[in-house]
Design an enzyme around this catalytic site. Structure first.
Site, PDB file in Angstrom:
ATOM      1  N   ALA A 245      -6.923   8.968  11.171  1.00 14.72           N
ATOM      2  CA  ALA A 245      -5.285   8.286  11.642  1.00 14.72           C
ATOM      3  C   ALA A 245      -5.186   7.874  12.823  1.00 14.72           C
ATOM      4  CB  ALA A 245      -4.102   9.431  12.764  1.00 14.72           C
ATOM      5  N   HIS A 246      -4.014   7.021  12.997  1.00 13.54           N
ATOM      6  CA  HIS A 246      -3.638   5.708  13.451  1.00 13.54           C
ATOM      7  C   HIS A 246      -4.344   6.027  15.435  1.00 13.54           C
ATOM      8  CE1 HIS A 246       0.660   6.839  14.620  1.00 13.54           C
ATOM      9  NE2 HIS A 246       0.387   8.145  14.354  1.00 13.54           N
TER      10      HIS A 246
END
Lengths: 347, 347, 347
Positions: A245-246
């Site tokens: 994920a980011h």
């Protein structure tokens, strides 16, 4: 196809290994101890397979000195036979030829910079301000979005998508279907919106930086950061269908097995091993040299190296059902146990 | 690239916020409290970061009234700073330009209907009877199968596949690698077949309907229904690598984190939150406002809103092993506990 | 579009079924018992839906003889109504037309062999020495790597990638985004490397063999073998987002639900059922007819057919927390229980 051939003596010299037996034997491939034939090289690393050594038909076996005496054929002696085998076997891998230049069917922005030695395959799309460095290979159907960089000698096998603000280091290998630099999953819930509220998207303004010598598996996804970058340091190895994920940061030399997932802003140390389908919740930190076994969920930061696990063991369903049903009342049982102990002590 | 610039006063007016400090300060980007510079906007929403406010170098901070007094720089005051920040930050996002029209390399059926304001990117394939509405954008390598509709202002970022009978509403955002409208996994086991039986495929004759303002993550898959449609109501937000099986119905405003999976014919309510890698078995129903924590498996329908969980906590492997081994006999231990209690009561 | 129409009597004859009621009724589609109209066929297989039979508006219902008396409309009588329905419904499925020949936008090596009856869609890439057999269909954006074979009547729906040394049997169906024949995840850790060691990649020199009548779901990944092949025997059915690692062997007629994963060199028997997001660790063996329920991790080989499970049940989070916390000390509790029992026996 022409054959790739090396003598045992050539291999010994090339990889700095001692050999015993017929140095002039010609090797044209590799195989398992049980399956290799007289023109093939095999290896013995895991002692579980020692019993297969005496019966091997391989032309030469890479092994430790302690096993050399039991080898019925030529041997190459290595401190770490698995590593030596990996290096030798690479000689026998046939990669397709990647002609330098841009395939006629590719769509390349005039504002992209493509090194003359790079190879851009059929139906690739390279957008403006993208940079493809020396010797990089884009197999068929790769998309390199605006402003992305593919470092020297990197290879996007086929159908890889770099969305935006993605920088790959040197010798990065990316397998088909991987998506790097897609929007992170950032949402704010607006309670004031009509109805009972709705989601507002947070723009994802960061990028992704992938270090040298990383490998990214098929259909793996790595989102770009919200404000700062998602980062993989060098020599990170990701198997297939991994989700990063980011704003995640993965330390150098960490490896993750298939279907592992790391939630937003988690920071994974160096030399970690994340097992298949294991998960790490957002904003956690894992120290260097942490191993997480398969399918475990990491719910708190880990400060000490070591092996960590979660989950319950597989059983026949009819037994498992009884135990699982009891789990729902485990706290109550422990209270009853404590009460009994108290009674017992009071007697 | 030209710079995107707004003064603090302009931002205040545009978003209906009060401000304090220098309204003429020019802002050209956003950043974290710790990282933003004097021409950048930051925000304080989570009180965990309050301590960073006094040291911020940001040009302006979006914050709640109660924090305004502690702000060393200009401030924009919002009831919900995270939502306000999300809206403001979108001003600073640079999306590539999407020229209206059909790229020369795209393959578009003459029987497709493409709005003149839509943008069809390189190597897209649009099949017969597909409809691409006003202002919709197909990035490179998208496939829109026969009879599919892409609603107005929707954007398929790149390499999205809509297989068949898929209808996207307005402003739907789909990330690379997503596959929508693929065959549901419907099989009948034919015991009469040769050998000891084999599988027969059930044709998947339904479609997929995706409501307005949905977002679909990278490499997410949404199968079409067997007889009726798979449905996502409006404002559903799916992260990467989610699997939605055939005939699933997802209520409006529900969000799912990466690698969640919903099996066939399950019905998820509105405003639900499904955690990362959580799963829902087939044919179950979840009420509105149900939260499922990460990696939990939902094995029965849930009638009441609330938070639900499964799983056991992560431990050092050597400790976990002992506990996990005991789990296999939990039912026996409880019986022994009950027996002891009975003895104790009889004494 | 022209309508597909069959009378009840035609269907009865074609599928060898008895019928009752109006044999001349014209059927042009299928539907659920609750949803089908007078020109549609429905079915009753699961007794859970028996109550819907009396109210159905369907033109004809496929059912067991025992239900024929309760049917308010025409009936087709089958031993296994679900299987009969699956066969009949396939008549009403409209597949796009696949014209034989190679689309102008496809990039096909002159050294590939394409049967004249095969269909190669837009933007496909077929590399040298690939073989596409009679009647095989490659939808848009498929990549068939060097030396791969697509068997007769197989269909790659769209955007399927066969990387290298992949052989598909006959009538194999592969959904969009699937990647078959990518590198297995084989690494050796070289302790002697600079820093504290780094990874060396093992070349993946095997291939993938997929048997006749297999189905491979969207975004599923199947890696090729390290030395020998990864194998799916015939009629294996894989749902979406499944991960099959290198050198896995899956027996005939085994089915796996979405997001299941099998680690390297595991051997799964015939007629197994692997539930959604279940996992199998590397090098394990599963006997024939083993069922693994959803999200369970298989950590040891299974010698006996049957159903196996792991995991703990979902609960409200506030209850679950208490039980989960207790799990961390389960071994201690059992010791305390044993101590109490000992005390009790000694009294």
């Amino acid at each position: 196809m022409s054959t790739i051939q090396h003598t045992v003596a050539e291999l010994a010299e090339r990889f700095g290994l001692a050999f015993q037996g017929d140095g002039q034997r010609v090797i044209d491939g590799v195989g398992t101890l049980a399956g290799a034939g007289p023109s093939q090289l095999s290896f013995l690393s895991n002692s579980k397979y020692s019993a297969q050594l005496s019966g091997t038909r391989a032309g030469v076996v890479v092994l430790r000195e302690e096993n050399a005496g039991d080898c019925p054929t030529a041997a190459l002696v290595a401190k770490d036979p698995y590593v030596a085998y990996a290096r030798i076997a690479a000689l026998f891998e046939r990669l397709p030829a990647y002609p330098a230049g841009i395939h006629a069917s590719a769509v390349v922005s005039p504002a992209a910079r493509i090194a003359p030695t790079a190879s851009i395959g059929p139906c690739c799309v390279v957008e403006e301000d993208a940079v493809i460095e020396d010797g990089a290979v884009l197999g068929p159907h790769c998309i390199v979005g605006a402003g992305c960089t593919v470092g020297a000698q990197s290879r996007l096998v086929a159908r890889v998508t770099l969305v935006t603000r993605v920088t790959l280091g040197k010798r990065v290998l990316v397998h088909p279907g991987a998506v790097i630099g897609s929007d992170g999953f950032g949402l704010a819930f607006d309670r004031s919106a009509s109805d009972h509220g709705s989601w507002i998207k947070l723009p994802q303004l960061g990028g992704v930086r992938i270090g040298d010598d990383c490998e990214i598996g098929a259909n793996t996804t790595i989102d770009r950061g919200a404000l700062e970058d998602t980062v993989l340091e060098e020599d990170v190895r990701l198997d297939n269908q991994i989700q990063i994920a980011h704003n995640v940061h993965v330390g150098a030399h960490t490896a993750m097995a298939g279907c592992a997932a790391v939630a937003g802003s988690a920071k994974i140390g160096r030399y970690c091993m994340i097992g298949g389908n294991a998960g790490v919740l957002g904003h956690l930190e894992l120290a260097d040299r942490v191993t997480i076994t398969a399918k475990s969920l990491v719910t708190h930061s880990i400060r000490e190296p070591g092996e960590y696990s979660a989950g319950v063991p597989l059983q026949e369903n009819r037994l498992w059902r009884r135990n699982a049903a009891r789990f729902k009342h485990l706290d109550e049982y422990v209270r009853r146990l404590s009460a009994l102990e108290k009674d017992s002590n009071n007697e």
